[in-house]
Write an enzyme that holds these catalytic residues in place. Structure first.
Site, PDB file in Angstrom:
ATOM      1  N   ASN A  14       0.908  -0.993   0.049  1.00 47.37           N
ATOM      2  CA  ASN A  14       0.200   0.018   0.067  1.00 47.37           C
ATOM      3  C   ASN A  14       0.935   1.222   0.141  1.00 47.37           C
ATOM      4  O   ASN A  14       1.423   1.613   1.107  1.00 47.37           O
ATOM      5  CB  ASN A  14      -0.931   0.093   1.213  1.00 47.37           C
ATOM      6  CG  ASN A  14      -1.606   1.162   1.191  1.00 47.37           C
ATOM      7  OD1 ASN A  14      -1.892   2.000   0.473  1.00 47.37           O
ATOM      8  ND2 ASN A  14      -2.380   1.379   2.402  1.00 47.37           N
ATOM      9  N   LYS A  16       0.154   4.348  -0.488  1.00 45.01           N
ATOM     10  CA  LYS A  16      -0.741   5.643   0.267  1.00 45.01           C
ATOM     11  C   LYS A  16      -0.057   6.655  -0.800  1.00 45.01           C
ATOM     12  O   LYS A  16       0.083   6.515  -1.781  1.00 45.01           O
ATOM     13  CB  LYS A  16       0.134   5.695   1.879  1.00 45.01           C
ATOM     14  CG  LYS A  16      -0.340   4.394   2.611  1.00 45.01           C
ATOM     15  CD  LYS A  16      -0.143   4.582   4.057  1.00 45.01           C
ATOM     16  CE  LYS A  16      -0.288   3.228   4.728  1.00 45.01           C
ATOM     17  NZ  LYS A  16      -0.418   3.292   6.121  1.00 45.01           N
ATOM     18  N   HIS A 100      -9.846   1.577   4.366  1.00 46.88           N
ATOM     19  CA  HIS A 100      -8.700   1.582   5.248  1.00 46.88           C
ATOM     20  C   HIS A 100      -8.854   2.377   6.401  1.00 46.88           C
ATOM     21  O   HIS A 100      -9.468   3.435   6.356  1.00 46.88           O
ATOM     22  CB  HIS A 100      -7.307   2.242   4.407  1.00 46.88           C
ATOM     23  CG  HIS A 100      -6.110   1.925   4.939  1.00 46.88           C
ATOM     24  ND1 HIS A 100      -5.782   3.044   5.831  1.00 46.88           N
ATOM     25  CD2 HIS A 100      -5.264   1.288   4.851  1.00 46.88           C
ATOM     26  CE1 HIS A 100      -4.425   2.602   6.053  1.00 46.88           C
ATOM     27  NE2 HIS A 100      -4.300   1.383   5.601  1.00 46.88           N
ATOM     28  N   GLU A 102      -7.174   4.820   7.679  1.00 50.13           N
ATOM     29  CA  GLU A 102      -6.794   6.337   7.587  1.00 50.13           C
ATOM     30  C   GLU A 102      -8.119   7.043   6.839  1.00 50.13           C
ATOM     31  O   GLU A 102      -8.118   8.184   7.047  1.00 50.13           O
ATOM     32  CB  GLU A 102      -5.638   6.104   6.509  1.00 50.13           C
ATOM     33  CG  GLU A 102      -4.289   6.126   7.398  1.00 50.13           C
ATOM     34  CD  GLU A 102      -3.099   5.416   6.726  1.00 50.13           C
ATOM     35  OE1 GLU A 102      -2.866   5.578   5.256  1.00 50.13           O
ATOM     36  OE2 GLU A 102      -2.321   5.052   7.425  1.00 50.13           O
ATOM     37  N   GLU A 172      -6.054  -4.607  10.490  1.00 47.23           N
ATOM     38  CA  GLU A 172      -5.069  -3.509  10.702  1.00 47.23           C
ATOM     39  C   GLU A 172      -5.278  -2.936  11.963  1.00 47.23           C
ATOM     40  O   GLU A 172      -6.105  -2.064  12.399  1.00 47.23           O
ATOM     41  CB  GLU A 172      -5.317  -2.350   9.563  1.00 47.23           C
ATOM     42  CG  GLU A 172      -5.164  -2.872   8.218  1.00 47.23           C
ATOM     43  CD  GLU A 172      -4.650  -1.930   7.317  1.00 47.23           C
ATOM     44  OE1 GLU A 172      -3.449  -1.848   6.858  1.00 47.23           O
ATOM     45  OE2 GLU A 172      -5.315  -0.931   7.268  1.00 47.23           O
ATOM     46  N   GLY A 178       2.130   2.269  10.673  1.00 47.15           N
ATOM     47  CA  GLY A 178       3.022   3.585  10.605  1.00 47.15           C
ATOM     48  C   GLY A 178       3.769   3.699  11.791  1.00 47.15           C
ATOM     49  O   GLY A 178       4.586   4.951  12.037  1.00 47.15           O
ATOM     50  N   SER A 217       2.970  -2.226  10.230  1.00 53.88           N
ATOM     51  CA  SER A 217       4.167  -2.563  10.574  1.00 53.88           C
ATOM     52  C   SER A 217       4.716  -3.669  10.155  1.00 53.88           C
ATOM     53  O   SER A 217       5.854  -4.188  10.782  1.00 53.88           O
ATOM     54  CB  SER A 217       4.704  -1.618  11.893  1.00 53.88           C
ATOM     55  OG  SER A 217       4.628  -0.607  12.100  1.00 53.88           O
TER      56      SER A 217
END
Ligand code: PGA
Length: 269
Positions: A14, A16, A100, A102, A172, A178, A217
């Site tokens: 991904n 991003k 996702h 985010e 996730e 991150g 991660s």
């Protein structure tokens, strides 16, 4: 190992909101040189919308699949700034991320919008990768399972469990994205198993075949222990997917685990 009869590893990068034309090209050229056609591992990249065409052209006949990071749940119309599933399919995408964390947190995507996007992906002939996960506060409050159940059931109720036969799920833990923090392999395994259990309440066969990715991660140095877990079927990889050496290493770890644990005739254990 039983899972290799029914589930292939999926290693997804991904990207991003990262990369220029030069960087995206260099990364893909490197992956192309190192990616081998594998019966056990699918390689997938998820660039930004503006790099999809470039990625599609560069991938050519290489064994790398292409996907997008989001879509809008409409086919065509006055939706300024949005991109439809049909457009993604047209440009060569096979997969698309849906919900996702985010997007849920920064862009405020609701449970119902996530369900609409999931259905729109399927209607466009794309495989949705449905992302679900809890924040650190929710984990500390002991809400992980109820939250994951809510996120899953909301889509199952809206789209129907049968549609999950064409989908992928990514777990996730938001607190590990991150941040450099990773769920331990055991913590991740426990949650993956739970996700499969919830699916099995609706359809045992779909639950068994469902590819459940770990995202948070995953890196070259922790991939082996995570991918060795029986219910972890690959990774949704952010940071480490931008580094060709790390991503290639994760791919080779996946191939190695699949080869080592590939079932011999009669061994379904
Ligand atoms: P990360 O991102 O690997 O950088 O934690 C994972 C993701 O959000 O897809």
């Amino acid at each position: 190992m039983w899972r290799f009869f029914v589930r292939k590893f999926l290693i997804a990068g991904n990207w991003k909101m990262h990369g220029s034309i030069t960087e995206a090209s260099a990364l893909l050229e490197n992956l192309k040189q190192n990616t081998i056609a594998s019966t056990d591992v699918t390689t997938l990249v998820l660039p930004t919308f503006v790099h999809l065409q470039l990625a599609h052209e560069l991938i050519g006949n290489a064994s790398i699949k292409l996907g997008a990071q989001d879509l809008y749940p409409g086919t065509t119309g006055a939706f300024t700034g949005e991109v439809s599933g049909r457009m993604l399919k047209d440009i060569g995408c096979e997969y698309v991320l849906i919900g996702h964390s985010e997007r849920r947190t920064i862009l405020g995507e609701s449970l119902s919008l996530v369900s609409e996007k999931f259905k729109a992906a399927l209607n466009a002939g794309l495989k949705p990768i449905l992302c679900i996960g809890e924040t650190r506060a929710q984990r500390e409050q002991g809400e992980t399972e109820s939250l994951l159940r809510e996120q899953l059931v909301s889509v199952i109720t809206s789209a129907g469990i049968e549609t999950f036969a064409s989908a992928v799920i990514a777990y996730e833990p938001v607190w590990a994205i991150g941040t450099g923090l990773t769920a331990t392999p055991e913590e991740a395994q426990e949650v993956h198993k739970y996700i499969r259990q919830v699916l099995a309440e609706y359809d045992a066969s779909i639950a068994k075949k469902m590819i459940v990715l770990y995202g948070g991660s995953m890196k070259a140095d922790n991939a082996a222990s995570l991918l060795a877990m029986p219910d972890i079927d690959g990774g949704l990889i952010g940071g480490a997917s931008l580094d060709a050496a790390q991503f290639n290493k994760i791919l080779s770890v996946a191939n190695q685990i699949a080869t080592e644990t590939h079932p011999v005739l009669g061994d379904k254990g």
